[in-house]
Design a protein around this motif. Structure first.
Motif, mmCIF file in Angstrom:
data_model
loop_
_atom_site.group_PDB
_atom_site.id
_atom_site.type_symbol
_atom_site.label_atom_id
_atom_site.label_comp_id
_atom_site.label_asym_id
_atom_site.label_seq_id
_atom_site.Cartn_x
_atom_site.Cartn_y
_atom_site.Cartn_z
ATOM 1 N N ARG A 21 0.825 -1.202 0.000
ATOM 2 C CA ARG A 21 0.000 0.000 0.000
ATOM 3 C C ARG A 21 0.864 1.259 0.000
ATOM 4 N N SER A 22 1.975 1.221 0.772
ATOM 5 C CA SER A 22 2.831 2.401 0.862
ATOM 6 C C SER A 22 3.499 2.719 -0.472
ATOM 7 N N ASP A 23 3.717 1.690 -1.328
ATOM 8 C CA ASP A 23 4.315 1.930 -2.638
ATOM 9 C C ASP A 23 3.383 2.746 -3.531
ATOM 10 N N VAL A 24 2.090 2.622 -3.297
ATOM 11 C CA VAL A 24 1.106 3.336 -4.104
ATOM 12 C C VAL A 24 0.739 4.669 -3.462
ATOM 13 N N PHE A 25 0.290 4.613 -2.214
ATOM 14 C CA PHE A 25 -0.258 5.793 -1.565
ATOM 15 C C PHE A 25 0.756 6.535 -0.704
ATOM 16 N N GLY A 26 1.963 6.003 -0.588
ATOM 17 C CA GLY A 26 2.976 6.662 0.223
ATOM 18 C C GLY A 26 2.854 6.318 1.696
ATOM 19 N N CYS B 110 12.868 6.464 1.221
ATOM 20 C CA CYS B 110 11.889 5.446 1.645
ATOM 21 C C CYS B 110 10.575 5.562 0.875
ATOM 22 N N ASN B 111 10.571 6.357 -0.198
ATOM 23 C CA ASN B 111 9.419 6.477 -1.090
ATOM 24 C C ASN B 111 8.155 6.884 -0.334
ATOM 25 N N ALA B 112 8.303 7.888 0.530
ATOM 26 C CA ALA B 112 7.161 8.328 1.337
ATOM 27 C C ALA B 112 6.067 8.962 0.490
ATOM 28 N N MET B 113 6.416 9.426 -0.716
ATOM 29 C CA MET B 113 5.414 10.009 -1.597
ATOM 30 C C MET B 113 4.584 8.945 -2.291
ATOM 31 N N GLY B 114 5.144 7.747 -2.422
ATOM 32 C CA GLY B 114 4.435 6.709 -3.159
ATOM 33 C C GLY B 114 4.288 7.101 -4.627
ATOM 34 N N TYR C 164 -1.248 2.629 11.529
ATOM 35 C CA TYR C 164 -0.650 3.035 10.250
ATOM 36 C C TYR C 164 0.729 2.415 10.095
ATOM 37 N N GLU C 165 0.766 1.139 9.780
ATOM 38 C CA GLU C 165 2.045 0.460 9.610
ATOM 39 C C GLU C 165 2.802 1.057 8.424
ATOM 40 N N ASP C 166 4.102 0.956 8.478
ATOM 41 C CA ASP C 166 4.983 1.497 7.440
ATOM 42 C C ASP C 166 5.058 3.019 7.441
ATOM 43 N N SER C 167 4.504 3.688 8.477
ATOM 44 C CA SER C 167 4.644 5.144 8.509
ATOM 45 C C SER C 167 6.010 5.539 8.999
#
Length: 283
Positions: free
Chosen positions: A17-22, A147-151, A65-68
């Motif tokens: 999910r984080s890869d898409v939505f950040g 860490c690709n926080a923007m997704g 919110y995992e991966d935050s």
């Protein structure tokens, strides 16, 4: 906006999910300068940034919110050793172990700082604002890129379907059309319209003046029609702001978005049990 829309239709491929939505970015116990500079500037860069004022609320929120990402100001609320135990406990919790942590401090003694750096793996590093708040911002920005926080999205979007203080209207060929906002970002917005009005919008069409009301502020801008869709009972249109949208209106939109998003976190805090663990000892 375009990349964000594309993300909605990715259903066949399994991706994080984080890869898409950040990733959501949290600042725990932020100082005033952190709020006024770090939080504000990162929001302007379209990172989804929140603040948590009390450490006792951090774990209940971050568990959702995992991966935050979470940057922690360790200069007050707890003693350095208590912060050390607090941070170290994340790695022992399956729910919290995916959170990427960083520390920000101005006053921590060198011996305490060495213990943090030696014994705890801080994904976001140990940052000192004594080198200047702009240097701290640059380090955080570089880490968020890494860490690709923007997704895959480019803008922070607010779901407006349950918001009663936002609305829109436009005029096409002397016909006034009410727009019920479905979501909004600083790039544009989606809105539902009466089914009879959908055919008045065509992809690529420029509408010279659309008015949006956000709380007590009124924003006007030209828009381009990006997409239209007919549903059973109404229509959905996606409109993108043109360059006629000035920086001040864009700032108003951003303020509205983050006020509502932060309010959602605050509501969650009010309904959650606080972290009552004593961090004066490691166990």
């Amino acid at each position: 906006m375009t990349k964000e829309r594309i993300a909605y239709i990715i259903v066949a491929v399994e991706v994080k999910r984080s890869d898409v939505f950040g990733r959501k970015v949290f600042f725990l116990n932020p100082s005033l300068i952190m709020q006024n500079v770090l939080v504000k500037r990162l929001r302007e860069m379209e990172y989804e940034v929140y603040t948590i004022s009390d450490y006792r609320d951090a774990k209940p929120i971050l568990s959702e919110y995992e991966d935050s990402v979470c940057f922690i100001n360790t200069d007050d609320q707890l003693l350095p050793m208590e912060w050390y135990n607090f941070i170290k406990s994340f790695k022992d919790d399956l729910t919290l172990s995916s959170i990427l942590l960083g520390v920000i401090s101005t006053h921590m003694k060198p011996a305490d700082k060495d213990k943090f750096n030696k014994d705890i793996e801080l994904d976001g590093g140990f940052l000192s604002t004594t080198n200047g708040i702009d240097n701290t911002l640059l380090h955080i920005q570089n880490f968020l890129i890494k860490c690709n926080a923007m997704g895959r999205r480019r803008y922070v979007r607010l779901d407006c379907t349950d918001k009663q203080d936002c609305s829109g209207v436009c005029v096409i060929n002397n016909c006034m059309i009410d727009l019920k906002l479905a979501d909004i970002s600083t790039a544009g917005f989606a809105a539902t319209t009466p089914l009879s009005a959908v055919d008045r919008f065509a992809k690529g069409q420029r509408i010279g003046n659309v008015t949006i009301n956000l709380e007590r502020r009124t924003i006007q801008s030209a828009v381009d029609v990006f997409a239209t869709k007919k549903n059973e009972k109404d229509g959905l249109i996606v409109l993108l702001f043109t360059d006629s949208l000035g920086e001040k209106p864009k700032e108003y939109i951003r303020e509205y978005i983050f006020k509502k998003l932060q309010n959602e976190i605050s509501s969650f805090v009010n309904e959650s049990m606080k972290d009552t663990k004593n961090y004066s000892t490691e166990n």
